[in-house]
Design a protein around this motif. Structure first.
Motif, PDB file in Angstrom:
ATOM      1  N   GLU A 187       0.811  -1.221   0.000  1.00 25.09           N
ATOM      2  CA  GLU A 187       0.000   0.000   0.000  1.00 25.09           C
ATOM      3  C   GLU A 187       0.844   1.272   0.000  1.00 25.09           C
ATOM      4  O   GLU A 187       0.505   2.285   0.613  1.00 25.09           O
ATOM      5  CB  GLU A 187      -0.978  -0.022   1.187  1.00 25.09           C
ATOM      6  CG  GLU A 187      -1.924  -1.214   1.123  1.00 25.09           C
ATOM      7  CD  GLU A 187      -2.901  -1.279   2.289  1.00 25.09           C
ATOM      8  OE1 GLU A 187      -2.618  -0.638   3.329  1.00 25.09           O
ATOM      9  OE2 GLU A 187      -3.922  -1.951   2.163  1.00 25.09           O
ATOM     10  N   THR A 188       1.966   1.220  -0.727  1.00 28.61           N
ATOM     11  CA  THR A 188       2.848   2.375  -0.884  1.00 28.61           C
ATOM     12  C   THR A 188       3.447   2.386  -2.282  1.00 28.61           C
ATOM     13  O   THR A 188       3.599   1.331  -2.908  1.00 28.61           O
ATOM     14  CB  THR A 188       4.015   2.349   0.125  1.00 28.61           C
ATOM     15  OG1 THR A 188       4.765   1.141  -0.077  1.00 28.61           O
ATOM     16  CG2 THR A 188       3.529   2.404   1.565  1.00 28.61           C
ATOM     17  N   HIS A 189       3.775   3.561  -2.765  1.00 33.22           N
ATOM     18  CA  HIS A 189       4.579   3.689  -3.985  1.00 33.22           C
ATOM     19  C   HIS A 189       5.275   5.041  -3.947  1.00 33.22           C
ATOM     20  O   HIS A 189       4.948   5.912  -3.132  1.00 33.22           O
ATOM     21  CB  HIS A 189       3.725   3.525  -5.254  1.00 33.22           C
ATOM     22  CG  HIS A 189       2.568   4.472  -5.382  1.00 33.22           C
ATOM     23  ND1 HIS A 189       2.647   5.688  -6.028  1.00 33.22           N
ATOM     24  CD2 HIS A 189       1.283   4.379  -4.945  1.00 33.22           C
ATOM     25  CE1 HIS A 189       1.474   6.291  -6.001  1.00 33.22           C
ATOM     26  NE2 HIS A 189       0.617   5.521  -5.334  1.00 33.22           N
ATOM     27  N   LEU A 190       6.292   5.202  -4.815  1.00 33.65           N
ATOM     28  CA  LEU A 190       7.030   6.458  -4.902  1.00 33.65           C
ATOM     29  C   LEU A 190       6.696   7.171  -6.206  1.00 33.65           C
ATOM     30  O   LEU A 190       6.608   6.537  -7.266  1.00 33.65           O
ATOM     31  CB  LEU A 190       8.543   6.217  -4.848  1.00 33.65           C
ATOM     32  CG  LEU A 190       9.142   5.674  -3.556  1.00 33.65           C
ATOM     33  CD1 LEU A 190      10.657   5.599  -3.689  1.00 33.65           C
ATOM     34  CD2 LEU A 190       8.761   6.524  -2.352  1.00 33.65           C
ATOM     35  N   GLU A 191       6.537   8.501  -6.134  1.00 31.32           N
ATOM     36  CA  GLU A 191       6.355   9.306  -7.340  1.00 31.32           C
ATOM     37  C   GLU A 191       7.475  10.340  -7.404  1.00 31.32           C
ATOM     38  O   GLU A 191       7.754  11.025  -6.414  1.00 31.32           O
ATOM     39  CB  GLU A 191       5.004  10.006  -7.340  1.00 31.32           C
ATOM     40  CG  GLU A 191       4.801  10.896  -8.575  1.00 31.32           C
ATOM     41  CD  GLU A 191       3.388  11.439  -8.702  1.00 31.32           C
ATOM     42  OE1 GLU A 191       3.228  12.676  -8.661  1.00 31.32           O
ATOM     43  OE2 GLU A 191       2.449  10.626  -8.847  1.00 31.32           O
ATOM     44  N   PHE A 192       8.095  10.454  -8.584  1.00 31.18           N
ATOM     45  CA  PHE A 192       9.153  11.443  -8.755  1.00 31.18           C
ATOM     46  C   PHE A 192       8.516  12.797  -9.054  1.00 31.18           C
ATOM     47  O   PHE A 192       7.671  12.925  -9.937  1.00 31.18           O
ATOM     48  CB  PHE A 192      10.102  11.040  -9.886  1.00 31.18           C
ATOM     49  CG  PHE A 192      11.253  11.985 -10.050  1.00 31.18           C
ATOM     50  CD1 PHE A 192      12.149  12.203  -9.015  1.00 31.18           C
ATOM     51  CD2 PHE A 192      11.438  12.680 -11.238  1.00 31.18           C
ATOM     52  CE1 PHE A 192      13.207  13.097  -9.143  1.00 31.18           C
ATOM     53  CE2 PHE A 192      12.493  13.562 -11.396  1.00 31.18           C
ATOM     54  CZ  PHE A 192      13.377  13.771 -10.332  1.00 31.18           C
ATOM     55  N   THR A 193       8.958  13.824  -8.323  1.00 31.54           N
ATOM     56  CA  THR A 193       8.346  15.153  -8.445  1.00 31.54           C
ATOM     57  C   THR A 193       9.281  16.190  -9.067  1.00 31.54           C
ATOM     58  O   THR A 193       8.886  17.348  -9.212  1.00 31.54           O
ATOM     59  CB  THR A 193       7.897  15.667  -7.058  1.00 31.54           C
ATOM     60  OG1 THR A 193       9.063  15.845  -6.219  1.00 31.54           O
ATOM     61  CG2 THR A 193       6.948  14.689  -6.392  1.00 31.54           C
ATOM     62  N   GLY A 194      10.508  15.799  -9.438  1.00 28.11           N
ATOM     63  CA  GLY A 194      11.455  16.755 -10.002  1.00 28.11           C
ATOM     64  C   GLY A 194      11.384  16.846 -11.513  1.00 28.11           C
ATOM     65  O   GLY A 194      10.527  16.241 -12.165  1.00 28.11           O
ATOM     66  N   ASN A 195      12.314  17.608 -12.111  1.00 30.42           N
ATOM     67  CA  ASN A 195      12.436  17.769 -13.567  1.00 30.42           C
ATOM     68  C   ASN A 195      11.093  18.144 -14.200  1.00 30.42           C
ATOM     69  O   ASN A 195      10.327  18.908 -13.652  1.00 30.42           O
ATOM     70  CB  ASN A 195      13.023  16.498 -14.180  1.00 30.42           C
ATOM     71  CG  ASN A 195      14.449  16.234 -13.709  1.00 30.42           C
ATOM     72  OD1 ASN A 195      15.164  17.146 -13.299  1.00 30.42           O
ATOM     73  ND2 ASN A 195      14.876  14.978 -13.764  1.00 30.42           N
ATOM     74  N   ASN A 196      10.805  17.586 -15.384  1.00 27.85           N
ATOM     75  CA  ASN A 196       9.501  17.762 -16.010  1.00 27.85           C
ATOM     76  C   ASN A 196       9.028  16.402 -16.507  1.00 27.85           C
ATOM     77  O   ASN A 196       9.730  15.410 -16.352  1.00 27.85           O
ATOM     78  CB  ASN A 196       9.562  18.790 -17.152  1.00 27.85           C
ATOM     79  CG  ASN A 196      10.553  18.392 -18.240  1.00 27.85           C
ATOM     80  OD1 ASN A 196      10.427  17.345 -18.859  1.00 27.85           O
ATOM     81  ND2 ASN A 196      11.556  19.233 -18.483  1.00 27.85           N
ATOM     82  N   GLN A 197       7.850  16.329 -17.094  1.00 26.70           N
ATOM     83  CA  GLN A 197       7.305  15.031 -17.480  1.00 26.70           C
ATOM     84  C   GLN A 197       8.040  14.411 -18.659  1.00 26.70           C
ATOM     85  O   GLN A 197       7.879  13.206 -18.922  1.00 26.70           O
ATOM     86  CB  GLN A 197       5.809  15.142 -17.796  1.00 26.70           C
ATOM     87  CG  GLN A 197       4.953  15.327 -16.556  1.00 26.70           C
ATOM     88  CD  GLN A 197       3.470  15.286 -16.855  1.00 26.70           C
ATOM     89  OE1 GLN A 197       2.855  16.327 -17.067  1.00 26.70           O
ATOM     90  NE2 GLN A 197       2.894  14.109 -16.886  1.00 26.70           N
ATOM     91  N   GLY A 198       8.843  15.181 -19.364  1.00 29.46           N
ATOM     92  CA  GLY A 198       9.562  14.644 -20.512  1.00 29.46           C
ATOM     93  C   GLY A 198      10.913  14.068 -20.150  1.00 29.46           C
ATOM     94  O   GLY A 198      11.240  12.942 -20.525  1.00 29.46           O
ATOM     95  N   SER A 199      11.731  14.837 -19.405  1.00 24.72           N
ATOM     96  CA  SER A 199      13.080  14.364 -19.096  1.00 24.72           C
ATOM     97  C   SER A 199      13.724  15.316 -18.090  1.00 24.72           C
ATOM     98  O   SER A 199      13.086  16.246 -17.606  1.00 24.72           O
ATOM     99  CB  SER A 199      13.934  14.281 -20.361  1.00 24.72           C
ATOM    100  OG  SER A 199      14.118  15.583 -20.915  1.00 24.72           O
ATOM    101  N   GLY A 200      14.991  15.086 -17.857  1.00 25.08           N
ATOM    102  CA  GLY A 200      15.766  15.932 -16.958  1.00 25.08           C
ATOM    103  C   GLY A 200      16.987  15.178 -16.497  1.00 25.08           C
ATOM    104  O   GLY A 200      17.160  13.986 -16.790  1.00 25.08           O
ATOM    105  N   PRO A 201      17.882  15.841 -15.774  1.00 25.34           N
ATOM    106  CA  PRO A 201      19.107  15.184 -15.309  1.00 25.34           C
ATOM    107  C   PRO A 201      18.815  14.182 -14.198  1.00 25.34           C
ATOM    108  O   PRO A 201      17.782  14.258 -13.519  1.00 25.34           O
ATOM    109  CB  PRO A 201      19.940  16.354 -14.783  1.00 25.34           C
ATOM    110  CG  PRO A 201      18.918  17.357 -14.341  1.00 25.34           C
ATOM    111  CD  PRO A 201      17.803  17.252 -15.346  1.00 25.34           C
ATOM    112  N   ALA A 202      19.733  13.246 -14.014  1.00 26.46           N
ATOM    113  CA  ALA A 202      19.605  12.268 -12.922  1.00 26.46           C
ATOM    114  C   ALA A 202      19.687  12.998 -11.592  1.00 26.46           C
ATOM    115  O   ALA A 202      20.645  13.727 -11.328  1.00 26.46           O
ATOM    116  CB  ALA A 202      20.710  11.220 -13.032  1.00 26.46           C
TER     117      ALA A 202
END
Length: 269
Positions: A106-121
């Protein structure tokens, strides 16, 4: 049986950047509470209960499942600070449920950085494990693309790399490719699906990612954020000579494959 308070303890450890928690500690108690007089006769009074102890190492063990030829992690099975990764739990407005197989534990992680297309690691998360047997291990993840109107090729990837005594098990990527941040993408368009293909390296190939791992060797797998609103439920490495796993665009990794290759549910009991 591992209880729910272990997961809560891990969340506390992560949010505090592990300032007051470590894998070597036996509890989350203040150090001063551990300085007990050996001659003390203090005991619990009526109505008091024994305080719970939360061992970070036990928490991580709960969130990691080892088989004889595979290893699978809940996405939050890391001691790294989450930074731009958001931990989403049941009851949150962004929780991505599913009637048949909702997010594991009952958990998951969502990435909130960069933009929906791409970005740096960025916001790297480390997962440390010991190879249970020698073999050619394939990498997969359970993915949900929270598109919210964006194109279907958005919010669908992360960066990956591996450290330790391994070599590439595919001619599509060199060992050096797999030691540095490599784009890893898939499809789960507004639903749970899978991440199953690398994209890059010297030849800019799009192909499965495989590692030659050695029994008893310790490895550190690192997942970093790439595209915003990419959601990761769990991460799986398995020996391809023994196990066959179904993957494909918008095919739910949890639903189409044997339950033993999902993280154990004990953390939620």
């Amino acid at each position: 049986m591992v209880t729910k308070h272990y997961l809560s303890a891990l969340i506390v450890c992560i949010s505090l950047n592990l300032i007051s928690c470590s894998s070597e500690s036996d509890s989350l108690e203040d150090n001063e509470t551990n300085l007990v007089d050996e001659n003390s006769t203090d005991s619990l009074t009526d109505g008091e209960t024994e305080p719970e102890t939360n061992d970070t190492e036990n928490v991580l063990s709960c969130l990691k499942t080892l088989g004889t030829n595979y290893v699978v992690f809940d996405a939050e099975a890391t001691e790294s600070p989450l930074d731009q990764w958001k931990l989403i739990t049941k009851g949150d407005s962004d929780y991505l449920d599913k009637e048949s197989h909702g997010p594991i534990n009952e958990t998951h992680l969502e990435f909130t950085g960069n933009n929906q297309g791409s970005g740096p690691a960025t916001s790297p998360l480390d997962y440390v494990f010991t190879a249970p047997s020698s073999g050619e291990y394939k990498l997969l993840m359970r993915l949900y693309q929270r598109l919210e109107g964006a194109e279907e090729d958005k919010s669908n990837d992360v960066y990956i790399k591996m450290a330790g005594n391994f070599t590439s098990a595919t001619d599509k990527y060199t060992t050096e490719d797999l030691q540095t941040d490599l784009k890893f993408f898939g499809r789960g368009v507004n639903q749970w699906g899978a991440v199953y293909s690398g994209d890059g390296g010297e030849a800019h190939n799009k192909s499965a990612v495989l590692y030659n791992l050695i029994e008893g060797e310790e490895y550190t797998f690192t997942m970093s954020g790439r595209s915003q609103k990419a959601n990761i439920d769990y991460i799986l490495l398995y020996d391809t000579k023994d196990i066959s796993i179904t993957t494909g665009a918008n095919k739910d990794l949890a639903e189409l494959n044997d339950a033993q290759y999902r993280p154990d549910w004990d953390c939620n009991q």
